[in-house]
Scaffold this motif. Structure first.
Motif, PDB file in Angstrom:
ATOM      1  N   TRP A 157       3.433 -24.073 -33.757  1.00 20.55           N
ATOM      2  CA  TRP A 157       2.495 -22.921 -33.300  1.00 20.55           C
ATOM      3  C   TRP A 157       2.191 -23.098 -31.852  1.00 20.55           C
ATOM      4  O   TRP A 157       2.175 -21.931 -30.943  1.00 20.55           O
ATOM      5  CB  TRP A 157       1.168 -23.235 -34.026  1.00 20.55           C
ATOM      6  CG  TRP A 157       0.240 -22.425 -33.453  1.00 20.55           C
ATOM      7  CD1 TRP A 157       0.069 -21.009 -33.206  1.00 20.55           C
ATOM      8  CD2 TRP A 157      -1.236 -22.977 -33.136  1.00 20.55           C
ATOM      9  NE1 TRP A 157      -1.132 -20.499 -32.791  1.00 20.55           N
ATOM     10  CE2 TRP A 157      -2.025 -21.886 -32.894  1.00 20.55           C
ATOM     11  CE3 TRP A 157      -1.849 -24.360 -33.084  1.00 20.55           C
ATOM     12  CZ2 TRP A 157      -3.332 -21.963 -32.325  1.00 20.55           C
ATOM     13  CZ3 TRP A 157      -3.034 -24.532 -32.562  1.00 20.55           C
ATOM     14  CH2 TRP A 157      -3.762 -23.273 -32.119  1.00 20.55           C
ATOM     15  N   LEU A 158       2.305 -24.163 -31.243  1.00 24.28           N
ATOM     16  CA  LEU A 158       1.951 -24.335 -29.821  1.00 24.28           C
ATOM     17  C   LEU A 158       3.300 -24.253 -28.852  1.00 24.28           C
ATOM     18  O   LEU A 158       3.089 -24.001 -27.807  1.00 24.28           O
ATOM     19  CB  LEU A 158       1.446 -25.881 -29.664  1.00 24.28           C
ATOM     20  CG  LEU A 158       0.266 -25.983 -30.144  1.00 24.28           C
ATOM     21  CD1 LEU A 158      -0.346 -27.518 -30.192  1.00 24.28           C
ATOM     22  CD2 LEU A 158      -0.935 -25.374 -29.642  1.00 24.28           C
ATOM     23  N   ARG A 159       4.375 -24.282 -29.360  1.00 28.41           N
ATOM     24  CA  ARG A 159       5.581 -24.205 -28.453  1.00 28.41           C
ATOM     25  C   ARG A 159       5.583 -22.989 -27.587  1.00 28.41           C
ATOM     26  O   ARG A 159       6.007 -23.059 -26.488  1.00 28.41           O
ATOM     27  CB  ARG A 159       6.788 -24.673 -29.361  1.00 28.41           C
ATOM     28  CG  ARG A 159       7.831 -24.778 -28.436  1.00 28.41           C
ATOM     29  CD  ARG A 159       9.403 -25.249 -29.243  1.00 28.41           C
ATOM     30  NE  ARG A 159       8.967 -26.432 -30.067  1.00 28.41           N
ATOM     31  CZ  ARG A 159       8.843 -26.544 -31.330  1.00 28.41           C
ATOM     32  NH1 ARG A 159       8.807 -25.437 -32.156  1.00 28.41           N
ATOM     33  NH2 ARG A 159       8.625 -27.625 -31.983  1.00 28.41           N
ATOM     34  N   PRO A 160       5.312 -22.047 -28.284  1.00 23.18           N
ATOM     35  CA  PRO A 160       5.485 -20.693 -27.564  1.00 23.18           C
ATOM     36  C   PRO A 160       4.355 -20.446 -26.375  1.00 23.18           C
ATOM     37  O   PRO A 160       4.621 -19.879 -25.312  1.00 23.18           O
ATOM     38  CB  PRO A 160       5.536 -19.460 -28.486  1.00 23.18           C
ATOM     39  CG  PRO A 160       5.841 -19.984 -29.916  1.00 23.18           C
ATOM     40  CD  PRO A 160       5.582 -21.620 -29.910  1.00 23.18           C
TER      41      PRO A 160
ATOM     42  N   ALA B 186      -5.710 -28.529 -36.416  1.00 22.96           N
ATOM     43  CA  ALA B 186      -5.251 -27.056 -36.250  1.00 22.96           C
ATOM     44  C   ALA B 186      -4.502 -26.625 -37.271  1.00 22.96           C
ATOM     45  O   ALA B 186      -3.728 -27.277 -37.851  1.00 22.96           O
ATOM     46  CB  ALA B 186      -4.897 -26.675 -34.909  1.00 22.96           C
ATOM     47  N   ALA B 187      -5.162 -25.658 -38.262  1.00 23.52           N
ATOM     48  CA  ALA B 187      -4.421 -24.846 -39.564  1.00 23.52           C
ATOM     49  C   ALA B 187      -3.327 -24.162 -39.216  1.00 23.52           C
ATOM     50  O   ALA B 187      -3.273 -23.180 -39.788  1.00 23.52           O
ATOM     51  CB  ALA B 187      -5.465 -24.151 -40.121  1.00 23.52           C
ATOM     52  N   ALA B 188      -2.734 -24.525 -38.343  1.00 17.15           N
ATOM     53  CA  ALA B 188      -1.172 -23.808 -38.037  1.00 17.15           C
ATOM     54  C   ALA B 188      -0.302 -23.651 -39.364  1.00 17.15           C
ATOM     55  O   ALA B 188      -0.354 -24.596 -40.179  1.00 17.15           O
ATOM     56  CB  ALA B 188      -0.321 -24.362 -37.135  1.00 17.15           C
TER      57      ALA B 188
ATOM     58  N   PRO C 121       1.300 -30.592 -41.571  1.00 16.02           N
ATOM     59  CA  PRO C 121       2.272 -31.289 -40.890  1.00 16.02           C
ATOM     60  C   PRO C 121       2.004 -30.994 -39.635  1.00 16.02           C
ATOM     61  O   PRO C 121       1.884 -30.081 -38.886  1.00 16.02           O
ATOM     62  CB  PRO C 121       3.465 -30.862 -41.412  1.00 16.02           C
ATOM     63  CG  PRO C 121       2.926 -30.238 -43.038  1.00 16.02           C
ATOM     64  CD  PRO C 121       1.842 -29.744 -42.488  1.00 16.02           C
ATOM     65  N   LEU C 122       2.473 -31.994 -38.781  1.00 13.33           N
ATOM     66  CA  LEU C 122       2.403 -31.916 -37.251  1.00 13.33           C
ATOM     67  C   LEU C 122       3.246 -30.994 -36.864  1.00 13.33           C
ATOM     68  O   LEU C 122       3.013 -30.229 -35.655  1.00 13.33           O
ATOM     69  CB  LEU C 122       2.552 -33.411 -36.493  1.00 13.33           C
ATOM     70  CG  LEU C 122       2.680 -33.385 -35.146  1.00 13.33           C
ATOM     71  CD1 LEU C 122       1.769 -33.133 -34.395  1.00 13.33           C
ATOM     72  CD2 LEU C 122       3.185 -35.015 -34.703  1.00 13.33           C
ATOM     73  N   ILE C 123       4.432 -30.827 -37.540  1.00 11.78           N
ATOM     74  CA  ILE C 123       5.520 -29.951 -36.905  1.00 11.78           C
ATOM     75  C   ILE C 123       5.181 -28.788 -36.890  1.00 11.78           C
ATOM     76  O   ILE C 123       5.600 -27.774 -36.174  1.00 11.78           O
ATOM     77  CB  ILE C 123       6.778 -30.143 -37.749  1.00 11.78           C
ATOM     78  CG1 ILE C 123       8.008 -29.271 -37.250  1.00 11.78           C
ATOM     79  CG2 ILE C 123       6.593 -29.946 -39.197  1.00 11.78           C
ATOM     80  CD1 ILE C 123       8.371 -29.744 -35.813  1.00 11.78           C
TER      81      ILE C 123
END
Length: 222
Positions: free
Chosen positions: A173-176, A140-142, A166-168
């Protein structure tokens, strides 16, 4: 062996080159899947190996799969439009496929830049009252592009050592949204020698609401 069929379709900037892949043995498809490829300016095409892996996975699940080359790629006309025109073209493909295969659910899938396109298409068709059955996003292009929020049952797969995204950035992006991601240990952005994990996880999770609590805890140990 599945059957493939090339097609051309009028897009927002001219003709789009595409291919349909059908389930084996002329079986009636259980759904439609649209697959979006990585960034056109960095060699991305509908024949990218991750895009092809997603196509084959959906074909094996009984879906008829549509892929197009984005603007300026292969025989598709036009020039790169930084995601907006590409989303418009994917929406045209979506409308065409739903007309060809009425009453079938439509899954959206993409890799890298293609995930940006598919998250925005998902948002657009949901607002029109035609939500996607489910999303599958790989790499995913976060933070590379402004990703849209996604449904809770989205399947996300990312490489531990992705040097492009990067995974971070994906976790931020996904945390919220409180959505888990499956991390493939040792995988780079293009999943060199790790493509089988993509097929395995999507196949395993398809038709379910998402990871169980136990799977969420152990996904990183795949």
């Amino acid at each position: 062996m599945n059957k493939s069929e090339k097609f051309t379709l009028a897009g927002g900037a001219g003709l789009m080159e595409g291919v349909l892949d059908f389930p084996a043995d002329d079986a009636a498809p259980r759904g439609v899947a649209l697959v979006a490829h990585p960034h056109p300016l960095y060699g991305g095409t509908m024949d990218n190996k991750v895009a092809v892996t997603l196509m084959r996975t959906f074909v094996n699940l009984g879906y008829v799969v549509a892929r197009i080359n984005f603007r300026g790629v292969g025989k598709s006309e036009g020039v790169h439009d930084h995601g907006q025109g590409e989303t418009d073209d994917m929406a045209i493909l979506h409308a065409w496929m739903t007309e060809k295969f009425p009453d079938l659910p439509v899954a959206l899938s993409g890799f890298s830049f293609g995930t940006y396109v598919q998250t925005h298409l998902a948002q657009r068709i949901a607002a029109a009252g035609k939500p996607a059955e489910r999303l599958v996003l790989v790499g995913a292009a976060a933070k590379k592009w402004q990703m849209a929020d996604i449904p809770a049952d989205t399947i996300l797969i990312h490489g531990e050592h992705d040097e492009t995204i990067p995974l971070i950035d994906v976790l931020d992006w996904l945390r919220p949204q409180d959505i888990p991601v499956i991390v493939i240990p040792g995988a780079d952005h293009f999943f060199h020698r790790k493509l089988g994990h993509i097929k395995s996880w999507v196949t395993q999770l398809w038709g379910r609401g998402g990871l169980t609590e136990a799977e969420t805890d152990t996904a990183n140990a795949d």
